[in-house]
Design an enzyme around this catalytic site. Structure first.
Site, PDB file in Angstrom:
ATOM      1  N   LYS A  41      -3.065   9.092  -9.498  1.00  0.00           N
ATOM      2  CA  LYS A  41      -2.201   8.069 -10.405  1.00  0.00           C
ATOM      3  C   LYS A  41      -1.489   7.123  -9.073  1.00  0.00           C
ATOM      4  O   LYS A  41      -0.748   7.747  -8.417  1.00  0.00           O
ATOM      5  CB  LYS A  41      -1.078   8.735 -11.131  1.00  0.00           C
ATOM      6  N   THR A  69       2.666   2.510 -11.706  1.00  0.00           N
ATOM      7  CA  THR A  69       3.377   3.049 -12.700  1.00  0.00           C
ATOM      8  C   THR A  69       3.768   1.728 -13.540  1.00  0.00           C
ATOM      9  O   THR A  69       3.781   0.619 -12.712  1.00  0.00           O
ATOM     10  CB  THR A  69       4.553   3.870 -12.444  1.00  0.00           C
ATOM     11  N   GLU A 112      -4.010   4.975 -13.508  1.00  0.00           N
ATOM     12  CA  GLU A 112      -3.135   5.618 -14.120  1.00  0.00           C
ATOM     13  C   GLU A 112      -3.890   7.130 -14.289  1.00  0.00           C
ATOM     14  O   GLU A 112      -3.086   8.039 -15.056  1.00  0.00           O
ATOM     15  CB  GLU A 112      -2.513   5.278 -15.502  1.00  0.00           C
TER      16      GLU A 112
HETATM   17  C1  LIG Z   1      12.619   7.818 -17.211  1.00  0.00           C
HETATM   18  C2  LIG Z   1      11.314   7.961 -16.674  1.00  0.00           C
HETATM   19  O1  LIG Z   1      11.136   8.596 -15.640  1.00  0.00           O
HETATM   20  N1  LIG Z   1      10.357   7.007 -17.197  1.00  0.00           N
HETATM   21  C3  LIG Z   1       9.224   6.817 -16.882  1.00  0.00           C
HETATM   22  C4  LIG Z   1       8.299   5.627 -17.347  1.00  0.00           C
HETATM   23  C5  LIG Z   1       7.096   5.498 -17.067  1.00  0.00           C
HETATM   24  N2  LIG Z   1       6.376   6.648 -16.684  1.00  0.00           N
HETATM   25  C6  LIG Z   1       4.836   6.604 -16.259  1.00  0.00           C
HETATM   26  O2  LIG Z   1       4.363   5.580 -15.992  1.00  0.00           O
HETATM   27  C7  LIG Z   1       3.155   4.854 -16.508  1.00  0.00           C
HETATM   28  C8  LIG Z   1       3.364   3.654 -17.301  1.00  0.00           C
HETATM   29  O3  LIG Z   1       4.660   3.677 -17.929  1.00  0.00           O
HETATM   30  C9  LIG Z   1       2.675   6.156 -17.403  1.00  0.00           C
HETATM   31  O4  LIG Z   1       2.208   6.880 -16.586  1.00  0.00           O
HETATM   32  C10 LIG Z   1       4.291   6.725 -17.863  1.00  0.00           C
HETATM   33  O5  LIG Z   1       4.310   7.878 -18.086  1.00  0.00           O
HETATM   34  C11 LIG Z   1       6.913   7.879 -16.185  1.00  0.00           C
HETATM   35  O6  LIG Z   1       6.329   8.798 -15.547  1.00  0.00           O
HETATM   36  N3  LIG Z   1       8.386   8.013 -16.341  1.00  0.00           N
END
Ligand code: A1EHT
Length: 106
Positions: free
Chosen positions: A21, A24, A74
């Site tokens: 990954k 983000t 991702e």
């Molecule tokens: C509060 C907090 O931590 N927020 C987030 C926000 C996003 N993400 C990851 O980024 C990518 C695109 O959104 C996906 O893989 C999501 O799951 C995360 O891990 N944590």
């Protein structure tokens, strides 16, 4: 105001540390990082530090323009990525792609 730390959901820790990954996608409030910055990363759930990342770049991207290329970065399928983003940011069109690499691990 630049962010001085970033959190990820625990379920992404393994993919981040293994290098599968490498991006983000965040909303505007979580996009305030700049290329060249090094940031500590902790889990959203318990605020446990697990690595530092180096920010490679930050670019705006629309939800409707997400492609297989983003999904690959991702380590997900495109439909999975769209579903995940819809859960975190329901109905949000303007996203920011933060590309990073891990520079120090737990
Ligand atoms: C509060 C907090 O931590 N927020 C987030 C926000 C996003 N993400 C990851 O980024 C990518 C695109 O959104 C996906 O893989 C999501 O799951 C995360 O891990 N944590």
């Amino acid at each position: 105001m630049l962010l001085t730390k970033i959190t990820f959901f625990e379920r992404f820790e393994h993919d981040i540390l293994s290098g599968t990954k490498t991006i983000t996608l965040r909303d505007e409030t979580e996009s305030h990082v700049i290329a060249g910055q090094t940031l500590p990363v902790s889990t959203f759930e318990t605020d446990r530090w697990f690595c530092d990342i180096h920010i490679i770049d930050v670019v705006p991207i629309l939800f409707s323009d997400l492609s297989d290329q983003h999904a690959k970065q991702e380590n997900m399928s495109l439909s999975e990525l769209r579903r995940v983003i819809n859960e975190i940011y329901p109905g949000l069109e303007q996203l920011f792609q933060i590309q990073f690499c891990v520079v120090r691990e737990k």
